[in-house]
Write a protein that holds these residues in place. Sequence first.
Motif, short mmCIF file in Angstrom:
data_model
loop_
_atom_site.label_atom_id
_atom_site.label_comp_id
_atom_site.label_asym_id
_atom_site.label_seq_id
_atom_site.Cartn_x
_atom_site.Cartn_y
_atom_site.Cartn_z
N UNK A 13 0.33 -2.12 -2.25
CA UNK A 13 0.20 -1.23 -3.05
C UNK A 13 1.65 -0.44 -2.92
N UNK A 14 2.10 -0.07 -1.67
CA UNK A 14 3.34 0.46 -1.72
C UNK A 14 4.46 -0.44 -2.03
N UNK A 15 4.47 -1.61 -1.84
CA UNK A 15 5.46 -2.60 -2.43
C UNK A 15 5.66 -2.54 -4.00
N UNK A 16 4.41 -2.47 -4.75
CA UNK A 16 4.42 -2.44 -5.87
C UNK A 16 4.96 -1.19 -6.54
N UNK A 36 6.39 1.80 0.28
CA UNK A 36 6.77 2.60 -0.86
C UNK A 36 8.02 3.65 -0.72
N UNK A 37 8.19 4.02 0.57
CA UNK A 37 9.56 4.63 0.68
C UNK A 37 9.78 5.88 -0.14
N UNK A 46 8.61 6.02 -3.32
CA UNK A 46 8.45 5.79 -4.63
C UNK A 46 7.16 6.30 -5.10
N UNK A 47 6.27 6.72 -4.30
CA UNK A 47 4.85 7.37 -4.92
C UNK A 47 5.47 8.78 -5.58
N UNK A 48 6.45 9.37 -5.02
CA UNK A 48 6.99 10.73 -5.66
C UNK A 48 7.70 10.70 -7.01
N UNK A 49 8.19 9.31 -7.33
CA UNK A 49 8.94 9.19 -8.39
C UNK A 49 7.86 8.25 -9.60
N UNK A 50 7.32 7.40 -9.08
CA UNK A 50 6.78 6.65 -10.33
C UNK A 50 5.31 7.33 -10.73
N UNK A 51 5.11 7.81 -11.94
CA UNK A 51 4.06 8.26 -12.42
C UNK A 51 2.97 7.47 -12.20
N UNK A 52 1.84 7.79 -11.67
CA UNK A 52 0.60 6.98 -11.44
C UNK A 52 -0.65 7.83 -11.61
N UNK A 53 -1.66 7.04 -11.94
CA UNK A 53 -3.23 7.55 -12.33
C UNK A 53 -3.95 6.69 -11.61
N UNK A 54 -5.27 7.39 -10.93
CA UNK A 54 -6.23 6.60 -10.61
C UNK A 54 -7.42 6.56 -11.85
N UNK A 55 -7.98 5.51 -11.94
CA UNK A 55 -9.06 5.17 -12.78
C UNK A 55 -9.99 4.26 -12.32
#
Length: 176
Positions: free
Chosen positions: A38-41, A71-72, A74-83
């Motif tokens: 997940x972090x790598x993606x 992720x280093x 990247x979870x702070x930059x890339x827009x994401x959503x859980x469904x």
Amino acid sequence: MRKLENTELERKSVEDFKEAIKTPLILVLDDIRSLHNIGSVFRTSDAFLIEKIYLCGITAIPPNKEIHKTALGATETVNWEYQKDVLSVIEKLKKETVAVFAIEQVENAIFLQDFTTEKGKKYALVFGNEVYGVSQKAIELCDGSIEIPQLGTKHSLNISVSAGIVVWDLFQKMNY
């Protein structure tokens, strides 16, 4: 030849990333078990300015120490959503006229090198579980399937490797 310093790489700030024009790609991760995958993606998505990631099913969500390891930030930059339900996400994207493709080995799959993108069109790529792949129900809802050709004795790749290969290929087709 000299290795470049980080300060020479002209990296975007978080604010610049958020404001940048995004690559019209959405990634859908369904039932991904490995937090490192997940972090790598996320990290790959940051590198190529991916529009959004949907995390579905058992896929873990940030903040998470193990996701952060790869992720280093990247979870702070890339827009994401859980469904919870990947099928609902696919249906929603199709209603928004997003072309949705499973990354899977199926009958009549388009080999990655033969897949062409259309200017002005948005694409979503569905990646499935590390063991079971993309579910049959999800495949049936998709507009098609893209397959990465593999010539060795193994006929699967790690999901984070698959995502990197496909995202790069589509990114370069859209931009170069």
